[in-house]
Design an enzyme around this catalytic site. Structure first.
Site, PDB file in Angstrom:
ATOM      1  N   MET A 283      77.464 -36.625  16.763  1.00 30.61           N
ATOM      2  CA  MET A 283      78.800 -35.811  18.524  1.00 30.61           C
ATOM      3  C   MET A 283      78.348 -37.326  19.215  1.00 30.61           C
ATOM      4  O   MET A 283      77.569 -37.258  20.109  1.00 30.61           O
ATOM      5  CB  MET A 283      77.469 -34.858  18.924  1.00 30.61           C
ATOM      6  CG  MET A 283      77.005 -33.602  17.979  1.00 30.61           C
ATOM      7  SD  MET A 283      78.543 -32.352  17.472  1.00 30.61           S
ATOM      8  CE  MET A 283      78.202 -31.509  19.096  1.00 30.61           C
ATOM      9  N   CYS A 284      79.895 -37.118  19.620  1.00 31.22           N
ATOM     10  CA  CYS A 284      79.631 -38.006  20.080  1.00 31.22           C
ATOM     11  C   CYS A 284      78.774 -39.882  20.113  1.00 31.22           C
ATOM     12  O   CYS A 284      78.414 -40.248  18.845  1.00 31.22           O
ATOM     13  CB  CYS A 284      79.105 -38.640  21.868  1.00 31.22           C
ATOM     14  SG  CYS A 284      79.218 -36.346  22.387  1.00 31.22           S
TER      15      CYS A 284
END
Length: 245
Positions: free
Chosen positions: A1-2
């Site tokens: 996530m990112c």
């Protein structure tokens, strides 16, 4: 996530830090090597940087992938900065889309990014959100878990907390009220603070240049060091320190 990265040091172009390295943040948008959650980061990106003589950073953010933005290449090539924070986004389910949801978030002289996700967003984060004064909660910059964490951190910063204290307190509050991955990254243009809580974090000091803190190394240089999980990192002119959270 990112995936995200921060730098402080001598003047350098964003291109040299984000695009030119073989596994830099630009490449991590479509081919991260160490990402454990999600496979690509194409739901937005952002760059925040500081100009000499101005403590308030500028930002360039977009809702799409970094490699699809032709203007970013020119910007990254011609800029020179002593400090920056950049991120590529993989959106959490239930979070808002768009440029306003892309890191870095900013307030005054601070830039912030969140790599991770809060469990049960948004239904499971009511008790955490209730820690904020109503006006600050209503003023969230985006309907995302990252924006909520940012609001909690800003609340502490404006009350006088240092960078590390603000992040450590934010993680402690979040962990007391919900679960999730909370790798936070914060800079004021002079120093960097970061947490490793559920995802990867690394740092590297480049002699004569400066210090990098990133979700994953941008090359295979042996000077990259891994930050243990559940740790707080502080980096600046005096070096890098890491301590348990």
């Amino acid at each position: 996530m990112c995936r995200h990265l921060a730098y402080v040091g001598e003047p350098v172009s964003p291109r040299a830090l984000l695009v030119e390295p073989p596994f830099g943040l630009h490449r991590q948008s479509w081919a991260p090597r160490l990402q454990q959650y999600g496979t690509v980061n194409v739901d937005g990106f952002g760059l925040g940087w500081y100009a000499d003589g101005d403590e308030v950073p500028a930002r360039y953010r977009r809702a799409g992938p970094i490699w699809a933005d032709t203007s970013f290449g020119d910007l990254a090539r011609v800029l020179r900065t002593r400090a920056l924070l950049a991120a590529v986004r993989s959106a959490t389910e239930g979070c808002a889309a768009g440029e306003e949801a892309a890191a870095p978030f900013a307030a005054g002289r601070w830039l912030f990014s969140h790599n991770g996700a809060l469990t049960g967003w948004p239904e499971g984060t009511g008790a955490l959100a209730a820690l904020l004064p109503p006006a600050e909660l209503l003023g969230l910059v985006a309907r995302t878990d990252s924006a909520l964490l940012w609001a909690l951190a800003v609340h502490r910063l404006r009350a006088g907390a240092g960078l590390g204290e603000a992040l450590a307190g934010t993680v402690a509050d979040a962990a007391a009220h919900t679960a999730g991955r909370m790798n936070l990254l914060l800079t004021d243009g002079r120093e960097i603070a970061a947490t490793a809580w559920g995802d990867t974090l690394h740092h590297r000091t480049v002699p004569g240049l400066g210090v990098l803190v990133a979700s994953e190394p941008s090359d295979d240089h042996p000077d990259w060091a891994t930050v243990p999980d559940r740790s707080l990192l502080l980096a600046g002119p005096d070096g890098v320190t890491v301590k348990p959270l």
